[in-house]
Design a protein around this motif. Structure first.
Motif, PDB file in Angstrom:
ATOM      1  N   ARG A 139      90.144 -53.209  26.676  1.00  0.00           N
ATOM      2  CA  ARG A 139      90.731 -51.872  26.631  1.00  0.00           C
ATOM      3  C   ARG A 139      89.630 -50.850  26.868  1.00  0.00           C
ATOM      4  NH1 ARG A 139      94.649 -48.727  23.455  1.00  0.00           N
ATOM      5  NH2 ARG A 139      93.658 -46.835  22.659  1.00  0.00           N
ATOM      6  N   VAL A 140      89.961 -49.805  27.614  1.00  0.00           N
ATOM      7  CA  VAL A 140      89.131 -48.604  27.729  1.00  0.00           C
ATOM      8  C   VAL A 140      90.033 -47.428  27.404  1.00  0.00           C
ATOM      9  CG1 VAL A 140      87.960 -47.065  29.344  1.00  0.00           C
ATOM     10  CG2 VAL A 140      87.484 -49.518  29.394  1.00  0.00           C
ATOM     11  N   SER A 180      93.599 -34.205  19.883  1.00  0.00           N
ATOM     12  CA  SER A 180      93.073 -35.081  20.929  1.00  0.00           C
ATOM     13  C   SER A 180      94.197 -35.947  21.488  1.00  0.00           C
ATOM     14  CB  SER A 180      91.956 -35.976  20.378  1.00  0.00           C
ATOM     15  OG  SER A 180      90.823 -35.207  20.020  1.00  0.00           O
ATOM     16  N   VAL A 181      94.383 -35.876  22.800  1.00  0.00           N
ATOM     17  CA  VAL A 181      95.387 -36.700  23.471  1.00  0.00           C
ATOM     18  C   VAL A 181      94.716 -38.011  23.900  1.00  0.00           C
ATOM     19  CG1 VAL A 181      97.104 -36.805  25.311  1.00  0.00           C
ATOM     20  CG2 VAL A 181      96.478 -34.592  24.299  1.00  0.00           C
ATOM     21  N   VAL A 182      95.315 -39.133  23.525  1.00  0.00           N
ATOM     22  CA  VAL A 182      94.724 -40.439  23.783  1.00  0.00           C
ATOM     23  C   VAL A 182      95.381 -41.093  24.997  1.00  0.00           C
ATOM     24  CG1 VAL A 182      94.246 -42.730  22.831  1.00  0.00           C
ATOM     25  CG2 VAL A 182      94.236 -40.723  21.327  1.00  0.00           C
ATOM     26  N   PHE A 183      94.552 -41.546  25.928  1.00  0.00           N
ATOM     27  CA  PHE A 183      94.979 -42.305  27.096  1.00  0.00           C
ATOM     28  C   PHE A 183      94.232 -43.637  27.099  1.00  0.00           C
ATOM     29  CE2 PHE A 183      95.541 -37.887  28.192  1.00  0.00           C
ATOM     30  CZ  PHE A 183      96.676 -37.835  28.979  1.00  0.00           C
ATOM     31  N   SER A 184      94.863 -44.681  27.635  1.00  0.00           N
ATOM     32  CA  SER A 184      94.184 -45.969  27.682  1.00  0.00           C
ATOM     33  C   SER A 184      94.528 -46.733  28.949  1.00  0.00           C
ATOM     34  CB  SER A 184      94.551 -46.819  26.464  1.00  0.00           C
ATOM     35  OG  SER A 184      95.909 -47.219  26.520  1.00  0.00           O
ATOM     36  N   VAL A 185      93.629 -47.666  29.270  1.00  0.00           N
ATOM     37  CA  VAL A 185      93.847 -48.649  30.326  1.00  0.00           C
ATOM     38  C   VAL A 185      93.511 -50.006  29.718  1.00  0.00           C
ATOM     39  CG1 VAL A 185      93.140 -49.481  32.604  1.00  0.00           C
ATOM     40  CG2 VAL A 185      93.251 -47.015  32.153  1.00  0.00           C
TER      41      VAL A 185
END
Length: 205
Positions: A139-140, A180-185
């Protein structure tokens, strides 16, 4: 149940190898990059940085700020330099590394002259490729100030999944409690994200 994720040794996650792309070179951030960052920055460059910026608009203050970033635990910082001229146009970081859980957070600061160019997608491509393809991350993720419309748009262009908002998650140096808005790949999503970044770089280049 998710399969166990193999990963490179913990020490390798905290190394700062030089990463070379067609347009940018990433190398370990140090005080020698301060003058370029100071010369190219404006007030907006540092206004929304989670940990604040330098204490003054001088190379000496930027050098001190770089030293503070490099002293933070679980963090690795890279300078972003133009491949042609060698000018430093920003920094990109594994701003938090969690080897035991196989993830890294990425944070970016780019000077105005580098925004909207190949610099951002290629710097992210290099650092994400290292995370997924060399270190074995599963995960990043990214945490974006909810007020930062430009960075939010960039995350959607990246193809990252918006997971939610951490409300009043971090108190800024000025006392403001930011959302804080969290995004992931995830690892399985990386091939598609990589292809999208490569297409953007080709289009901008």
């Amino acid at each position: 149940m998710s399969p166990a994720l193999p990963a490179a040794p913990e020490a390798e996650w905290f190394q700062t190898p030089t990463l070379r792309g067609q347009h940018v070179v990433l190398e370990g951030l140090n005080e020698s990059h301060a003058a370029d960052l100071c010369a190219g920055a404006d007030g907006e460059t540092v206004r929304l940085l989670a940990r604040g910026g330098p204490s003054a608009a001088t190379p000496e203050a930027w050098a001190g700020y770089i030293g503070q970033l490099n002293a933070l635990p679980e963090r690795i910082n890279f300078a972003v330099r133009l491949a042609g001229s060698g000018v430093t146009v920003g920094r990109i970081s594994y701003s938090e590394i969690r080897w035991a859980d196989r993830w890294a957070e990425i944070g970016t600061m780019l000077l105005p002259a580098a925004q909207g160019t190949t610099v951002n997608p290629e710097a992210k491509l290099l650092l994400m490729a290292r995370a997924f393809e060399v270190l074995g991350a599963g995960r990043v993720h990214f945490k974006v100030d909810a007020r930062n419309a430009r960075s939010l748009r960039a995350m959607h262009k990246l193809g990252a999944v918006q997971e939610g908002t951490l409300r009043q998650y971090q108190v800024m140096p000025d006392g403001y409690a930011r959302d804080s808005v969290v995004f992931s790949v995830l690892r399985g999503e990386w091939p598609a994200v990589r292809a999208g970044l490569e297409a953007r770089i080709a289009g901008l280049g």
